[in-house]
Design an enzyme around this catalytic site. Structure first.
Site, PDB file in Angstrom:
ATOM      1  N   CYS A   2       9.335 -33.098 -42.594  1.00 41.68           N
ATOM      2  CA  CYS A   2       9.318 -32.000 -43.573  1.00 41.68           C
ATOM      3  C   CYS A   2       7.918 -31.405 -43.607  1.00 41.68           C
ATOM      4  O   CYS A   2       7.019 -31.843 -42.903  1.00 41.68           O
ATOM      5  CB  CYS A   2       9.661 -32.574 -44.948  1.00 41.68           C
ATOM      6  SG  CYS A   2      11.130 -33.594 -44.947  1.00 41.68           S
ATOM      7  N   ARG A  27       8.816 -27.013 -39.696  1.00 40.02           N
ATOM      8  CA  ARG A  27       8.854 -28.480 -39.746  1.00 40.02           C
ATOM      9  C   ARG A  27      10.141 -28.987 -40.372  1.00 40.02           C
ATOM     10  O   ARG A  27      10.434 -30.185 -40.350  1.00 40.02           O
ATOM     11  CB  ARG A  27       7.670 -29.029 -40.525  1.00 40.02           C
ATOM     12  CG  ARG A  27       6.302 -28.611 -40.022  1.00 40.02           C
ATOM     13  CD  ARG A  27       5.219 -29.159 -40.913  1.00 40.02           C
ATOM     14  NE  ARG A  27       5.245 -30.591 -40.921  1.00 40.02           N
ATOM     15  CZ  ARG A  27       4.532 -31.355 -40.079  1.00 40.02           C
ATOM     16  NH1 ARG A  27       3.745 -30.787 -39.196  1.00 40.02           N
ATOM     17  NH2 ARG A  27       4.613 -32.661 -40.112  1.00 40.02           N
ATOM     18  N   TRP A  75      13.594 -31.417 -44.080  1.00 39.73           N
ATOM     19  CA  TRP A  75      14.526 -31.775 -43.015  1.00 39.73           C
ATOM     20  C   TRP A  75      15.172 -33.064 -43.504  1.00 39.73           C
ATOM     21  O   TRP A  75      14.518 -34.106 -43.598  1.00 39.73           O
ATOM     22  CB  TRP A  75      13.805 -31.993 -41.687  1.00 39.73           C
ATOM     23  CG  TRP A  75      14.757 -32.230 -40.549  1.00 39.73           C
ATOM     24  CD1 TRP A  75      15.408 -31.286 -39.808  1.00 39.73           C
ATOM     25  CD2 TRP A  75      15.184 -33.496 -40.038  1.00 39.73           C
ATOM     26  NE1 TRP A  75      16.194 -31.886 -38.855  1.00 39.73           N
ATOM     27  CE2 TRP A  75      16.096 -33.243 -38.986  1.00 39.73           C
ATOM     28  CE3 TRP A  75      14.907 -34.824 -40.353  1.00 39.73           C
ATOM     29  CZ2 TRP A  75      16.701 -34.247 -38.241  1.00 39.73           C
ATOM     30  CZ3 TRP A  75      15.508 -35.836 -39.619  1.00 39.73           C
ATOM     31  CH2 TRP A  75      16.397 -35.550 -38.589  1.00 39.73           C
ATOM     32  N   ASN A 101       7.034 -36.436 -47.128  1.00 45.51           N
ATOM     33  CA  ASN A 101       7.485 -36.307 -45.741  1.00 45.51           C
ATOM     34  C   ASN A 101       7.467 -37.715 -45.164  1.00 45.51           C
ATOM     35  O   ASN A 101       6.426 -38.364 -45.163  1.00 45.51           O
ATOM     36  CB  ASN A 101       6.528 -35.399 -44.953  1.00 45.51           C
ATOM     37  CG  ASN A 101       6.879 -35.367 -43.466  1.00 45.51           C
ATOM     38  OD1 ASN A 101       8.018 -35.650 -43.098  1.00 45.51           O
ATOM     39  ND2 ASN A 101       5.911 -35.038 -42.619  1.00 45.51           N
ATOM     40  N   GLY A 102       8.631 -38.206 -44.724  1.00 46.13           N
ATOM     41  CA  GLY A 102       8.689 -39.557 -44.160  1.00 46.13           C
ATOM     42  C   GLY A 102       9.954 -40.266 -44.611  1.00 46.13           C
ATOM     43  O   GLY A 102      10.876 -39.657 -45.167  1.00 46.13           O
ATOM     44  N   GLU A 492      15.000 -29.398 -18.472  1.00 41.37           N
ATOM     45  CA  GLU A 492      14.346 -28.592 -19.509  1.00 41.37           C
ATOM     46  C   GLU A 492      15.147 -27.327 -19.788  1.00 41.37           C
ATOM     47  O   GLU A 492      15.325 -26.937 -20.938  1.00 41.37           O
ATOM     48  CB  GLU A 492      12.921 -28.258 -19.074  1.00 41.37           C
ATOM     49  CG  GLU A 492      12.150 -27.333 -19.996  1.00 41.37           C
ATOM     50  CD  GLU A 492      11.992 -27.873 -21.417  1.00 41.37           C
ATOM     51  OE1 GLU A 492      12.306 -29.061 -21.664  1.00 41.37           O
ATOM     52  OE2 GLU A 492      11.612 -27.092 -22.307  1.00 41.37           O
ATOM     53  N   LYS A 496      16.598 -26.347 -23.468  1.00 41.86           N
ATOM     54  CA  LYS A 496      16.311 -25.063 -24.116  1.00 41.86           C
ATOM     55  C   LYS A 496      17.606 -24.401 -24.563  1.00 41.86           C
ATOM     56  O   LYS A 496      17.749 -23.946 -25.677  1.00 41.86           O
ATOM     57  CB  LYS A 496      15.559 -24.140 -23.153  1.00 41.86           C
ATOM     58  CG  LYS A 496      14.129 -24.479 -22.889  1.00 41.86           C
ATOM     59  CD  LYS A 496      13.193 -24.297 -24.057  1.00 41.86           C
ATOM     60  CE  LYS A 496      13.052 -25.401 -25.011  1.00 41.86           C
ATOM     61  NZ  LYS A 496      12.469 -26.654 -24.718  1.00 41.86           N
ATOM     62  N   GLU A 499      19.568 -26.386 -27.445  1.00 43.39           N
ATOM     63  CA  GLU A 499      18.954 -26.563 -28.774  1.00 43.39           C
ATOM     64  C   GLU A 499      18.836 -25.244 -29.544  1.00 43.39           C
ATOM     65  O   GLU A 499      18.689 -25.267 -30.769  1.00 43.39           O
ATOM     66  CB  GLU A 499      17.600 -27.248 -28.683  1.00 43.39           C
ATOM     67  CG  GLU A 499      16.492 -26.462 -28.061  1.00 43.39           C
ATOM     68  CD  GLU A 499      15.153 -27.222 -28.145  1.00 43.39           C
ATOM     69  OE1 GLU A 499      14.923 -27.968 -29.104  1.00 43.39           O
ATOM     70  OE2 GLU A 499      14.351 -27.053 -27.229  1.00 43.39           O
ATOM     71  N   HIS A 515      28.696 -36.710  -7.350  1.00 43.52           N
ATOM     72  CA  HIS A 515      29.033 -38.076  -7.787  1.00 43.52           C
ATOM     73  C   HIS A 515      29.726 -38.071  -9.135  1.00 43.52           C
ATOM     74  O   HIS A 515      29.514 -38.954  -9.965  1.00 43.52           O
ATOM     75  CB  HIS A 515      27.745 -38.920  -7.822  1.00 43.52           C
ATOM     76  CG  HIS A 515      27.072 -39.021  -6.500  1.00 43.52           C
ATOM     77  ND1 HIS A 515      27.547 -39.782  -5.457  1.00 43.52           N
ATOM     78  CD2 HIS A 515      25.987 -38.370  -6.007  1.00 43.52           C
ATOM     79  CE1 HIS A 515      26.770 -39.645  -4.400  1.00 43.52           C
ATOM     80  NE2 HIS A 515      25.816 -38.798  -4.699  1.00 43.52           N
ATOM     81  N   LYS A 614      10.417 -28.999 -35.879  1.00 47.94           N
ATOM     82  CA  LYS A 614       9.437 -28.909 -34.806  1.00 47.94           C
ATOM     83  C   LYS A 614       8.784 -30.248 -34.487  1.00 47.94           C
ATOM     84  O   LYS A 614       8.548 -30.566 -33.337  1.00 47.94           O
ATOM     85  CB  LYS A 614       8.338 -27.910 -35.188  1.00 47.94           C
ATOM     86  CG  LYS A 614       7.299 -27.677 -34.111  1.00 47.94           C
ATOM     87  CD  LYS A 614       7.905 -27.125 -32.846  1.00 47.94           C
ATOM     88  CE  LYS A 614       6.897 -26.936 -31.749  1.00 47.94           C
ATOM     89  NZ  LYS A 614       7.518 -26.546 -30.482  1.00 47.94           N
TER      90      LYS A 614
HETATM   91  C1  AGP Z   1      11.827 -29.340 -27.338  1.00 44.33           C
HETATM   92  O1  AGP Z   1      12.111 -27.959 -27.283  1.00 44.33           O
HETATM   93  C2  AGP Z   1      12.109 -29.947 -28.703  1.00 44.33           C
HETATM   94  N1  AGP Z   1      11.522 -29.224 -29.751  1.00 44.33           N
HETATM   95  C3  AGP Z   1      11.801 -31.430 -28.741  1.00 44.33           C
HETATM   96  O2  AGP Z   1      12.530 -32.042 -27.716  1.00 44.33           O
HETATM   97  C4  AGP Z   1      10.314 -31.812 -28.572  1.00 44.33           C
HETATM   98  O3  AGP Z   1       9.873 -31.543 -27.259  1.00 44.33           O
HETATM   99  C5  AGP Z   1      10.179 -33.311 -28.836  1.00 44.33           C
HETATM  100  O4  AGP Z   1      10.550 -33.555 -30.174  1.00 44.33           O
HETATM  101  C6  AGP Z   1       8.774 -33.851 -28.592  1.00 44.33           C
HETATM  102  O5  AGP Z   1       7.866 -33.225 -29.444  1.00 44.33           O
HETATM  103  P1  AGP Z   1       6.274 -33.438 -29.167  1.00 44.33           P
HETATM  104  O6  AGP Z   1       5.994 -32.831 -27.840  1.00 44.33           O
HETATM  105  O7  AGP Z   1       5.612 -32.721 -30.293  1.00 44.33           O
HETATM  106  O8  AGP Z   1       6.018 -34.910 -29.179  1.00 44.33           O
END
Ligand code: AGP
Length: 619
Positions: A2, A27, A75, A101-102, A492, A496, A499, A515, A614
């Site tokens: 959060c 966040r 979050w 946050n936690g 990747e 992208k 998500e 396979h 994030k």
């Molecule tokens: C990637 O687009 C995501 N936001 C997520 O997978 C992110 O890369 C992952 O949580 C790792 O975050 P960091 O690089 O801040 O450790």
């Protein structure tokens, strides 16, 4: 993960908290709220949903007045995103407000004890339990003389001593209008130092418009702030280490500017950010790279006989590219581990293994835990990180900053290309102190220096890629394929897309399709295939033909001028030619843009995708 913010000073708190929450919303954005001390009592507003859809509208109708307050954007971990579960939470009498946050891992047992003592709870959150616990300890201190000035801080410290789990908190009380208390363990918390005012925040994005002077709190720190000063003590044995830092980036860097979304702004920054990742790090005389913060001599680096890289998500994909780079350029064995697995696996690591933690935010709980596990075993841990002063940056033995500026879009883009750039330079350094020739080193440097301009040329195709995206936006499943350096790029590209557009997407090594996964290919399932004109071009062409033969539609990422592939697929995106080890820096750009345009076409919230945040500071 959060976002929390606090303000104490002379100005009205509510507008400052609201602006700060907007800057922290990446966040977590399930709900938001704030509490302000107004006419000797704590007034609060909180609402489910994103700030502009909820809290901002409530505040418009029912503004808050006062110059001490705390705010939170959530979050959800414990309890669904509802008004009741939104923060702040309060003690029984409503004289203490707290944002968190936690995760309080022992909240259930604490809640049972407090309930038996007569406490009643409104929400399902662990945070409300903590607020009641602080309130209980506050009452117990009533009988101790001369505690009044420190009473709130002491109550917070006594309560935290009962807590198992992680927290970044801000606490205010109507009984103490002149102070605000903050504390952290496992979740980030930063003090912003103003003139006649002070701030608390989860990160510097919410502070940069008010001050550039910050103190990154350490685990077990407890800080007491007044408008004029702040004092840090530690819950642990050590005395608190207070270091004043300067925020490096400008306020504009943390804003969208002329772009509709942070994500597309950050995609378009990559020519510049890849340049930044290289700046000052190439040694032309020695044909190698150099880093200021590795804190390791060449002879220490030469004694490394294995590298383990631990990361999550996109950073884990960058780590996979790093594996190919370091193995090819330095002939060092590399193992890439999901941090969430690495921290629990009892993998035998010998003493000459170098551990690398890759993380954009520097706060990912799993990666932090992986770093701590490696350090516990006596290993040297380096961090490749973007956020200056972040927990992982500070707990590592040395490292390399990306200098990519704030990455606000939840979907990581510029961090990925900067991470690969840094990994290429690190592989060059490790190779040049071993067997990599200066000739090959020079080729790599020369190719790297062309990358920023090449990225700019790909970005010019954004409109063309948007037209392609329109054709596939209704697809329900996607495949992404690549070989060698481009296998992680395929992963990747799939991440992208899934998500931000919520389309199911999978990445595979191109040869792996036969396979099993190829059973899923039909005319409704598009495949993106990364097929540069490299040593495996013909092999990958075979995989392309296998998909085509089964009616699958194909989008190919090709080297400029490859008309053969163009004539075989449904859509093609050309990128400039570069060395195989550097192709990921170019091949990923079209995939980022494809995902972005598809998500926009589907009406998704590109910067704040559902269920995500994030920085994943919970395990
Ligand atoms: C990637 O687009 C995501 N936001 C997520 O997978 C992110 O890369 C992952 O949580 C790792 O975050 P960091 O690089 O801040 O450790």
């Amino acid at each position: 993960m959060c976002g929390i913010i606090g303000y104490i000073g002379q100005r009205q708190a509510a507008p400052i908290l609201l602006e700060g929450l907007r800057r922290l919303e990446y966040r977590g954005y399930d709900s938001a709220g704030m509490a302000v001390l107004s006419a000797q009592s704590l007034q609060w507003r909180k609402k489910k949903g994103k700030i502009d859809d909820g809290l901002a509208q409530v505040l418009q109708k029912l503004p808050l007045v006062g110059s001490l307050g705390i705010g939170h954007t959530r979050w959800a971990t414990h309890g669904a995103p509802t008004d009741e579960n939104s923060h702040p939470h309060f003690n029984s009498s409503g004289t203490i407000a707290l944002v968190h946050n936690g995760v309080i891992e022992n909240y259930d047992r604490l809640k049972q004890r407090l309930t038996q003592e007569g406490h009643e709870f409104i929400s399902q959150t662990d945070t409300e339990v903590l607020a009641h616990l602080v309130g209980e300890h506050y009452l117990k201190l009533d009988s101790i003389p001369n505690q009044e000035a420190q009473r709130l801080t002491q109550a917070v410290m006594n309560a935290l001593r009962e807590v198992i789990g992680t927290y970044g908190i801000a606490v205010v009380s109507s009984n103490h209008p002149g102070i605000m208390v903050g504390a952290r363990r496992g979740s980030p918390l930063v003090v912003g130092i103003g003139v006649g005012e002070n701030f608390l925040s989860s990160d510097t994005n919410a502070l940069v418009t008010h001050t550039r002077q910050v103190v990154y709190l350490n685990d077990y720190d407890v800080v007491t702030l007044t408008p004029e000063r702040f004092e840090v003590v530690s819950l642990g044995e050590d005395t608190a280490r207070v270091q004043i830092n300067q925020i490096e980036f400008s306020a504009e860097a943390a804003e969208k500017g002329a772009f509709p979304h942070f994500m597309v702004k950050e995609i378009f920054e990559q020519g510049k950010t890849v340049q930044n990742a290289m700046r000052g790090r190439i040694d032309y005389d020695e044909v190698t790279s150099k880093f200021g913060g590795l804190n390791l001599t060449n002879s220490q680096l030469r004694s490394v006989d294995k590298v383990v890289i631990t990361a999550c998500g996109t950073s884990w994909h960058a780590a996979l590219v790093g594996e190919y780079l370091i193995e090819e350029l330095a002939h060092l064995p590399v193992e890439v581990e999901y941090a969430s697995e690495f921290r629990y696996r009892n993998s035998p690591i010998d003493k000459n293994t170098l551990v690398l933690a890759i993380t954009q935010s520097g706060e990912t709980a799993d990666t932090l835990a992986g770093l701590r596990e490696a350090k516990r075993r006596g290993h040297i841990v380096l961090a490749i990180c973007n956020v200056v002063g972040s927990t992982i940056a500070r707990e590592s033995d040395g490292g390399i900053y990306l200098h990519a500026g704030p990455e606000i879009g939840v979907a990581s883009t510029k961090a990925f290309t900067s991470q690969i750039t840094v990994l290429a330079l690190l592989a060059l350094l490790l190779g040049r102190i071993r067997m990599l020739s200066s000739q090959r080193g020079l080729h790599l440097i020369q190719a790297l220096e062309k990358i920023p301009a090449q990225i700019e040329s790909i970005l010019m195709q954004s409109e063309k890629i948007r037209q392609i995206a329109l054709k596939y936006a209704a697809a329900e499943d996607f495949f992404f394929l690549g070989r060698q350096y481009n296998f992680p790029v395929a992963l990747e590209g799939a991440l992208k897309l899934k998500e931000i557009s919520y389309i199911h997407a999978e990445g595979y090594p191109a040869a792996e399709m036969k396979h099993g996964p190829i059973a899923l290919i039909d005319e409704k399932t598009p495949t993106v295939i990364i097929i540069p004109q490299d040593a495996l071009y013909e092999k990958t062409m075979g995989n392309l033909q296998e998909i085509k033969a089964r009616g699958g539609s194909l989008i190919a990422i090709v080297t400029e001028g490859d008309t053969r592939t163009r004539d075989l697929v449904d859509d093609v995106i050309e990128v400039p030619s570069t060395l195989e080890p550097l192709f990921p820096l170019l091949g990923v750009i079209p995939l980022q843009l494809l995902a972005y345009h598809i998500a926009v076409q589907r009406g998704c919230d590109v910067d704040k995708p559902r269920n995500l945040a994030k920085s994943v500071t919970v395990e």
